[in-house]
Motif scaffolding. Structure first.
Motif, PDB file in Angstrom:
ATOM      1  N   PHE B  25       0.821  -1.212   0.000  1.00 37.78           N
ATOM      2  CA  PHE B  25       0.000   0.000   0.000  1.00 37.78           C
ATOM      3  C   PHE B  25       0.857   1.265   0.000  1.00 37.78           C
ATOM      4  O   PHE B  25       0.332   2.360  -0.181  1.00 37.78           O
ATOM      5  CB  PHE B  25      -0.913   0.021   1.227  1.00 37.78           C
ATOM      6  CG  PHE B  25      -1.957  -1.057   1.226  1.00 37.78           C
ATOM      7  CD1 PHE B  25      -2.373  -1.654   0.045  1.00 37.78           C
ATOM      8  CD2 PHE B  25      -2.533  -1.482   2.412  1.00 37.78           C
ATOM      9  CE1 PHE B  25      -3.332  -2.651   0.042  1.00 37.78           C
ATOM     10  CE2 PHE B  25      -3.506  -2.463   2.418  1.00 37.78           C
ATOM     11  CZ  PHE B  25      -3.905  -3.054   1.233  1.00 37.78           C
ATOM     12  N   CYS B  35      -7.659   2.256  -6.152  1.00 42.10           N
ATOM     13  CA  CYS B  35      -8.754   3.220  -6.085  1.00 42.10           C
ATOM     14  C   CYS B  35      -9.577   3.197  -7.369  1.00 42.10           C
ATOM     15  O   CYS B  35     -10.811   3.263  -7.335  1.00 42.10           O
ATOM     16  CB  CYS B  35      -8.217   4.631  -5.845  1.00 42.10           C
ATOM     17  SG  CYS B  35      -7.678   4.933  -4.156  1.00 42.10           S
ATOM     18  N   ASP B  86     -10.096  -8.122  -2.690  1.00 36.37           N
ATOM     19  CA  ASP B  86     -10.116  -8.198  -1.228  1.00 36.37           C
ATOM     20  C   ASP B  86     -11.034  -7.133  -0.638  1.00 36.37           C
ATOM     21  O   ASP B  86     -11.029  -5.984  -1.050  1.00 36.37           O
ATOM     22  CB  ASP B  86      -8.704  -7.985  -0.680  1.00 36.37           C
ATOM     23  CG  ASP B  86      -8.648  -8.237   0.801  1.00 36.37           C
ATOM     24  OD1 ASP B  86      -8.230  -9.314   1.206  1.00 36.37           O
ATOM     25  OD2 ASP B  86      -9.045  -7.318   1.566  1.00 36.37           O
ATOM     26  N   HIS B  88     -11.065  -6.025   2.507  1.00 36.33           N
ATOM     27  CA  HIS B  88     -10.521  -5.189   3.575  1.00 36.33           C
ATOM     28  C   HIS B  88      -9.895  -3.901   3.040  1.00 36.33           C
ATOM     29  O   HIS B  88      -9.833  -2.900   3.739  1.00 36.33           O
ATOM     30  CB  HIS B  88      -9.459  -5.955   4.364  1.00 36.33           C
ATOM     31  CG  HIS B  88      -9.986  -7.144   5.079  1.00 36.33           C
ATOM     32  ND1 HIS B  88      -9.773  -8.435   4.661  1.00 36.33           N
ATOM     33  CD2 HIS B  88     -10.747  -7.250   6.192  1.00 36.33           C
ATOM     34  CE1 HIS B  88     -10.358  -9.271   5.484  1.00 36.33           C
ATOM     35  NE2 HIS B  88     -10.967  -8.590   6.417  1.00 36.33           N
ATOM     36  N   LYS B  91     -11.715  -0.550   3.281  1.00 38.69           N
ATOM     37  CA  LYS B  91     -11.836  -0.085   4.657  1.00 38.69           C
ATOM     38  C   LYS B  91     -10.527   0.499   5.169  1.00 38.69           C
ATOM     39  O   LYS B  91     -10.485   1.540   5.820  1.00 38.69           O
ATOM     40  CB  LYS B  91     -12.272  -1.241   5.567  1.00 38.69           C
ATOM     41  CG  LYS B  91     -13.690  -1.728   5.331  1.00 38.69           C
ATOM     42  CD  LYS B  91     -14.030  -2.868   6.291  1.00 38.69           C
ATOM     43  CE  LYS B  91     -15.386  -3.492   5.955  1.00 38.69           C
ATOM     44  NZ  LYS B  91     -15.637  -4.714   6.761  1.00 38.69           N
ATOM     45  N   ILE B  92      -9.456  -0.213   4.888  1.00 37.88           N
ATOM     46  CA  ILE B  92      -8.145   0.254   5.340  1.00 37.88           C
ATOM     47  C   ILE B  92      -7.816   1.601   4.704  1.00 37.88           C
ATOM     48  O   ILE B  92      -7.310   2.513   5.369  1.00 37.88           O
ATOM     49  CB  ILE B  92      -7.055  -0.782   5.007  1.00 37.88           C
ATOM     50  CG1 ILE B  92      -7.296  -2.073   5.811  1.00 37.88           C
ATOM     51  CG2 ILE B  92      -5.669  -0.227   5.296  1.00 37.88           C
ATOM     52  CD1 ILE B  92      -6.320  -3.187   5.510  1.00 37.88           C
ATOM     53  N   PHE B  93      -8.128   1.735   3.419  1.00 42.24           N
ATOM     54  CA  PHE B  93      -7.850   2.993   2.726  1.00 42.24           C
ATOM     55  C   PHE B  93      -8.672   4.141   3.324  1.00 42.24           C
ATOM     56  O   PHE B  93      -8.154   5.240   3.525  1.00 42.24           O
ATOM     57  CB  PHE B  93      -8.174   2.845   1.233  1.00 42.24           C
ATOM     58  CG  PHE B  93      -7.058   2.264   0.434  1.00 42.24           C
ATOM     59  CD1 PHE B  93      -6.105   1.443   1.023  1.00 42.24           C
ATOM     60  CD2 PHE B  93      -6.933   2.530  -0.922  1.00 42.24           C
ATOM     61  CE1 PHE B  93      -5.068   0.904   0.291  1.00 42.24           C
ATOM     62  CE2 PHE B  93      -5.896   1.987  -1.660  1.00 42.24           C
ATOM     63  CZ  PHE B  93      -4.968   1.179  -1.060  1.00 42.24           C
ATOM     64  N   MET B  95      -9.769   4.427   6.300  1.00 43.70           N
ATOM     65  CA  MET B  95      -9.224   4.764   7.604  1.00 43.70           C
ATOM     66  C   MET B  95      -7.932   5.560   7.475  1.00 43.70           C
ATOM     67  O   MET B  95      -7.684   6.492   8.242  1.00 43.70           O
ATOM     68  CB  MET B  95      -8.987   3.483   8.393  1.00 43.70           C
ATOM     69  CG  MET B  95      -9.146   3.651   9.875  1.00 43.70           C
ATOM     70  SD  MET B  95      -9.484   2.064  10.647  1.00 43.70           S
ATOM     71  CE  MET B  95     -11.211   1.871  10.235  1.00 43.70           C
ATOM     72  N   ALA B  96      -7.124   5.201   6.505  1.00 46.85           N
ATOM     73  CA  ALA B  96      -5.882   5.940   6.271  1.00 46.85           C
ATOM     74  C   ALA B  96      -6.190   7.363   5.814  1.00 46.85           C
ATOM     75  O   ALA B  96      -5.508   8.315   6.213  1.00 46.85           O
ATOM     76  CB  ALA B  96      -5.031   5.221   5.230  1.00 46.85           C
ATOM     77  N   MET B  97      -7.218   7.510   4.998  1.00 46.59           N
ATOM     78  CA  MET B  97      -7.595   8.840   4.545  1.00 46.59           C
ATOM     79  C   MET B  97      -8.099   9.673   5.718  1.00 46.59           C
ATOM     80  O   MET B  97      -7.781  10.855   5.820  1.00 46.59           O
ATOM     81  CB  MET B  97      -8.667   8.755   3.453  1.00 46.59           C
ATOM     82  CG  MET B  97      -8.099   8.298   2.120  1.00 46.59           C
ATOM     83  SD  MET B  97      -9.356   8.168   0.823  1.00 46.59           S
ATOM     84  CE  MET B  97      -9.789   9.900   0.607  1.00 46.59           C
ATOM     85  N   GLU B  98      -8.854   9.049   6.594  1.00 47.21           N
ATOM     86  CA  GLU B  98      -9.278   9.741   7.819  1.00 47.21           C
ATOM     87  C   GLU B  98      -8.077  10.316   8.560  1.00 47.21           C
ATOM     88  O   GLU B  98      -8.070  11.467   8.966  1.00 47.21           O
ATOM     89  CB  GLU B  98      -9.987   8.754   8.754  1.00 47.21           C
ATOM     90  CG  GLU B  98     -11.501   8.812   8.721  1.00 47.21           C
ATOM     91  CD  GLU B  98     -12.088   7.930   9.805  1.00 47.21           C
ATOM     92  OE1 GLU B  98     -11.661   8.045  10.962  1.00 47.21           O
ATOM     93  OE2 GLU B  98     -12.956   7.090   9.459  1.00 47.21           O
ATOM     94  N   HIS B  99      -7.084   9.490   8.721  1.00 44.20           N
ATOM     95  CA  HIS B  99      -5.894   9.927   9.459  1.00 44.20           C
ATOM     96  C   HIS B  99      -5.183  11.080   8.761  1.00 44.20           C
ATOM     97  O   HIS B  99      -4.872  12.097   9.377  1.00 44.20           O
ATOM     98  CB  HIS B  99      -4.919   8.773   9.631  1.00 44.20           C
ATOM     99  CG  HIS B  99      -3.590   9.195  10.175  1.00 44.20           C
ATOM    100  ND1 HIS B  99      -3.349   9.346  11.522  1.00 44.20           N
ATOM    101  CD2 HIS B  99      -2.438   9.542   9.547  1.00 44.20           C
ATOM    102  CE1 HIS B  99      -2.110   9.761  11.697  1.00 44.20           C
ATOM    103  NE2 HIS B  99      -1.536   9.882  10.511  1.00 44.20           N
TER     104      HIS B  99
END
Lengths: 103, 103
Positions: B25, B35, B86, B88, B91-93, B95-99
DNA sequence: TGAACGCATGAACAAGTATTCATGCGTTCA
DNA sequence: TGAACGCATGAATACTTGTTCATGCGTTCA
């Protein structure tokens, strides 16, 4: 008049920031450090013991984690105490573990 | 008799697998590809157009994503269609964008 | 059947990065 | 105050990795 751009892909700045974050997570030493700090605040020598690397290697990685505000530093005497500096990290790690633990 | 191990940090294999996933990633080209595929299945030339890289670079990265089963391949004539492999990842992306979007 | 197309891939090169080694700086304590 | 301690950091090195360039393979279609 909106199809000159690439709406499927977020803009370059977002993509770049995401890649930077994931790069930080893409190193076993840094993952170990963050996992260790999930439970409690620790000083450098404790972290060093926990992750099984040299003190120098740990300090170098802590510097990177600090720079991206993924850990916080608190000094007390000659000790440096580090703690988790971001709430998303744990969630992201748990999700990554979910993925990697699948058949 | 349990304190010979390091219970705070997951075992080496889990840590290694997580690091590998995050390394994947940690590249802007691969993030862009994923994306783009979030919306729909696409062939290589479409992906190439969407992410704005050369066909060769895209193919090399698709090979890596394929190897880790993050994308799926379906051949139709002389076209190769790729899709997200996949659940997941998105979701992981997010969350990373949130951060990364925080002050 | 042969040329054009879509894609994959190996080699080479450049750029980024994690660790080690050596050392320096600030704090504590005898 | 000076030595030991805890930690940080610069330089050097080895390694990983992404892109480009060139090319090869399978498919389609005139």
């Amino acid at each position: 008049m909106m199809d000159e751009k690439h709406p499927l892909v977020p803009n370059d700045e977002i993509i770049y920031d995401m890649a930077e974050l994931f790069k930080i997570f893409g190193d076993t030493t840094r993952i170990k450090i963050l996992c260790a700090l999930f439970l409690k605040e620790m000083c450098v020598s404790e972290i060093t013991e926990e992750v099984g690397m040299t003190q120098s290697a740990v300090s170098h990685q802590l510097r990177i984690l600090r720079h991206f505000r993924l850990v916080l530093l608190r000094r007390k005497g000659r000790l440096s105490y580090y703690s988790i500096g971001d709430n998303h990290v744990k969630k992201i790690f748990l999700m990554a573990m979910e993925h990697t633990q699948e058949p």
